[in-house]
Enzyme design. Sequence first.
Site, PDB file in Angstrom:
ATOM      1  N   TYR A 199       0.841  -1.214   0.000  1.00 46.85           N
ATOM      2  CA  TYR A 199       0.000   0.000   0.000  1.00 46.85           C
ATOM      3  C   TYR A 199       0.870   1.256   0.000  1.00 46.85           C
ATOM      4  CZ  TYR A 199      -3.704   3.147   1.781  1.00 46.85           C
ATOM      5  OH  TYR A 199      -4.600   4.169   1.966  1.00 46.85           O
ATOM      6  N   LYS A 257       1.011   4.091  -2.852  1.00 50.48           N
ATOM      7  CA  LYS A 257       0.668   5.487  -2.556  1.00 50.48           C
ATOM      8  C   LYS A 257       1.844   6.415  -2.868  1.00 50.48           C
ATOM      9  CE  LYS A 257      -3.616   5.155  -1.233  1.00 50.48           C
ATOM     10  NZ  LYS A 257      -4.636   5.469  -2.250  1.00 50.48           N
TER      11      LYS A 257
HETATM   12  N1  LIG Z   1      -9.989   6.202   5.062  1.00 47.65           N
HETATM   13  C1  LIG Z   1      -8.800   6.681   5.347  1.00 47.65           C
HETATM   14  O1  LIG Z   1      -8.499   7.073   6.486  1.00 47.65           O
HETATM   15  C2  LIG Z   1      -7.769   6.789   4.260  1.00 47.65           C
HETATM   16  C3  LIG Z   1      -6.459   7.151   4.616  1.00 47.65           C
HETATM   17  C4  LIG Z   1      -5.514   7.307   3.620  1.00 47.65           C
HETATM   18  C5  LIG Z   1      -5.870   7.101   2.296  1.00 47.65           C
HETATM   19  N2  LIG Z   1      -7.128   6.707   1.973  1.00 47.65           N
HETATM   20  C6  LIG Z   1      -7.442   6.471   0.569  1.00 47.65           C
HETATM   21  O2  LIG Z   1      -8.688   7.045   0.242  1.00 47.65           O
HETATM   22  C7  LIG Z   1      -9.329   6.239  -0.762  1.00 47.65           C
HETATM   23  C8  LIG Z   1     -10.732   5.867  -0.324  1.00 47.65           C
HETATM   24  O3  LIG Z   1     -10.660   5.081   0.831  1.00 47.65           O
HETATM   25  P1  LIG Z   1     -11.939   4.721   1.735  1.00 47.65           P
HETATM   26  O4  LIG Z   1     -11.455   4.753   3.118  1.00 47.65           O
HETATM   27  O5  LIG Z   1     -13.089   5.541   1.330  1.00 47.65           O
HETATM   28  O6  LIG Z   1     -12.133   3.171   1.318  1.00 47.65           O
HETATM   29  P2  LIG Z   1     -13.473   2.317   1.040  1.00 47.65           P
HETATM   30  O7  LIG Z   1     -13.058   0.884   1.126  1.00 47.65           O
HETATM   31  O8  LIG Z   1     -14.594   2.782   1.903  1.00 47.65           O
HETATM   32  O9  LIG Z   1     -13.835   2.689  -0.474  1.00 47.65           O
HETATM   33  C9  LIG Z   1     -13.027   2.287  -1.552  1.00 47.65           C
HETATM   34  C10 LIG Z   1     -13.936   2.027  -2.748  1.00 47.65           C
HETATM   35  O10 LIG Z   1     -13.110   1.664  -3.876  1.00 47.65           O
HETATM   36  C11 LIG Z   1     -13.787   0.661  -4.601  1.00 47.65           C
HETATM   37  N3  LIG Z   1     -12.836  -0.132  -5.413  1.00 47.65           N
HETATM   38  C12 LIG Z   1     -11.911  -1.004  -4.954  1.00 47.65           C
HETATM   39  N4  LIG Z   1     -11.267  -1.575  -5.988  1.00 47.65           N
HETATM   40  C13 LIG Z   1     -11.781  -1.042  -7.129  1.00 47.65           C
HETATM   41  C14 LIG Z   1     -11.529  -1.229  -8.511  1.00 47.65           C
HETATM   42  N5  LIG Z   1     -10.592  -2.114  -8.917  1.00 47.65           N
HETATM   43  N6  LIG Z   1     -12.218  -0.497  -9.406  1.00 47.65           N
HETATM   44  C15 LIG Z   1     -13.156   0.397  -9.002  1.00 47.65           C
HETATM   45  N7  LIG Z   1     -13.483   0.583  -7.701  1.00 47.65           N
HETATM   46  C16 LIG Z   1     -12.793  -0.118  -6.768  1.00 47.65           C
HETATM   47  C17 LIG Z   1     -14.448  -0.198  -3.525  1.00 47.65           C
HETATM   48  O11 LIG Z   1     -15.513  -0.988  -4.039  1.00 47.65           O
HETATM   49  C18 LIG Z   1     -14.901   0.848  -2.508  1.00 47.65           C
HETATM   50  O12 LIG Z   1     -16.242   1.244  -2.722  1.00 47.65           O
HETATM   51  C19 LIG Z   1      -8.412   5.044  -1.004  1.00 47.65           C
HETATM   52  O13 LIG Z   1      -7.567   5.292  -2.112  1.00 47.65           O
HETATM   53  C20 LIG Z   1      -7.592   4.987   0.262  1.00 47.65           C
HETATM   54  O14 LIG Z   1      -6.344   4.350   0.080  1.00 47.65           O
HETATM   55  C21 LIG Z   1      -8.085   6.537   2.928  1.00 47.65           C
END
Ligand SMILES: NC(=O)c1ccc[n+]([C@@H]2O[C@H](COP(=O)([O-])OP(=O)(O)OC[C@H]3O[C@@H](n4cnc5c(N)ncnc54)[C@H](O)[C@@H]3O)[C@@H](O)[C@H]2O)c1
Length: 298
Positions: A163, A167
Site C-alpha cells: 500500500y 501510494k
Molecule cells: N480512510 C482513510 O483514512 C484513508 C487514509 C488514507 C488514504 N485513503 C485512501 O482514500 C481512498 C478511499 O478510501 P476509503 O477509506 O473511502 O475506502 P473504502 O473501502 O470505503 O472505499 C473504496 C472504494 O473503492 C472501490 N474499489 C476497490 N477496488 C476497485 C476497482 N478495482 N475499481 C473500481 N473501484 C474499486 C471499492 O468498491 C470501494 O467502494 C483510497 O484510495 C484509500 O487508500 C483513505
Amino acid sequence: MGILEGKAVAVTGAGRGIGRAVALDLAANGAKVVVNDYGVAVDGTAPTSEVASAVVSEIEAAGGEAVANASCVTTMEGGASIVQSAVDAFGHIDAVVCVAGILRERMLFNMGEEEWDPVIETHLKGTFTVSRAAAPLFREQRSGTLIGFTSGAFAASVAQANYSAAKGGIVSLVRSAAAGLYKYGVTANCVAPVAKSRMAGAVPLDFQMGDPEDVAPLVTYLVSDRARHLTGQIYSINGGEIGVYNQPEVVRTMSKEGRWNPEEIAEQIDLGIGCERLPILDMLDRMAAAAKKKKGGS
Ligand SMILES: NC(=O)c1ccc[n+]([C@@H]2O[C@H](COP(=O)([O-])OP(=O)(O)OC[C@H]3O[C@@H](n4cnc5c(N)ncnc54)[C@H](O)[C@@H]3O)[C@@H](O)[C@H]2O)c1
C-alpha cells in the site's frame, strides 16, 4: 449556481466511503458525475455493480446528475470506459478523481504476490489507467485536472509495504502528470485523507479521525476554477485540518575533488551531511518502550 456548474467529473471508488462523499459533494456543487465503483470488499474481492448505482440514485434524489460505471480500474479498458462514460453522458470531461483502493496487509517478510499485485494494480495502475484515458482529452481541450488519492502511509508503513509503495507511486505519478501536462494548462494534485471508513477501520491508529464528508470540500475546491493555479501539490486532510506536504529535495551535500571512497564516506558522513531520520521510527521506539514497561509491570 454551484462552483462546479457545467463541469463533468469522473470519480473512481465513488460507491463507498470517501469516494461516495466526494461524488455527492461534487454533484451538490453543480458537477455532473460519473460514479465509478467495482463494488468490492476491502481486500478487492466479490465485485457488484449495485454500489455505484446506489450513489447515482442518491445524487438524483438530491436533484443532481450522475451516471453509474461499475468497471474495474485495474485494466486499460476499465480506465477508458470510466472517461468514456463522462463523454457519452455529458459530452466532455473536466476532471478525474482517482479514489478507488483496497488493502491487503501483511508484514514484508510474509507478503506474497497475492498481496502485492492487486494492491499496486488497484491504487497505482488504477490511477494510471484513468489518467491515461483522460490526459489526451485534457491536452486537446487545454484544460482539465487530475486528482490522485495518496495516504500519509506513502512516507512509510509497518505492515503495508504494498500500500505504501502504491501510494508513493501515486505521488510520483501525479507530480509527473503535473510536469508533463503543465504546458497544456492541465493540473494534477494529490489528496492524502484520513477519515472513518471501512478501510480505515481495518488499520489501528492512535489519533482522531474525521468523516469522509470532511474530505469532500477540498476535492470540490481542487476541481473548481478557483484552484487552477495549483499543480503538483499534496494536501493532507483530517476533519477540520488541512495540510500541505513539502516537495522532496536534497537538503545537504558534501563534496570533494574527484571520487569518494567508502572509508572517506564513513569518516565524513556524520560530520558532513548526516542523515534524515525516518519519523515513524520514533513512534515505533515509543511503542516498544511502552510494551516493555507494561511487560515489566505485569
Ligand atoms: N480512510 C482513510 O483514512 C484513508 C487514509 C488514507 C488514504 N485513503 C485512501 O482514500 C481512498 C478511499 O478510501 P476509503 O477509506 O473511502 O475506502 P473504502 O473501502 O470505503 O472505499 C473504496 C472504494 O473503492 C472501490 N474499489 C476497490 N477496488 C476497485 C476497482 N478495482 N475499481 C473500481 N473501484 C474499486 C471499492 O468498491 C470501494 O467502494 C483510497 O484510495 C484509500 O487508500 C483513505
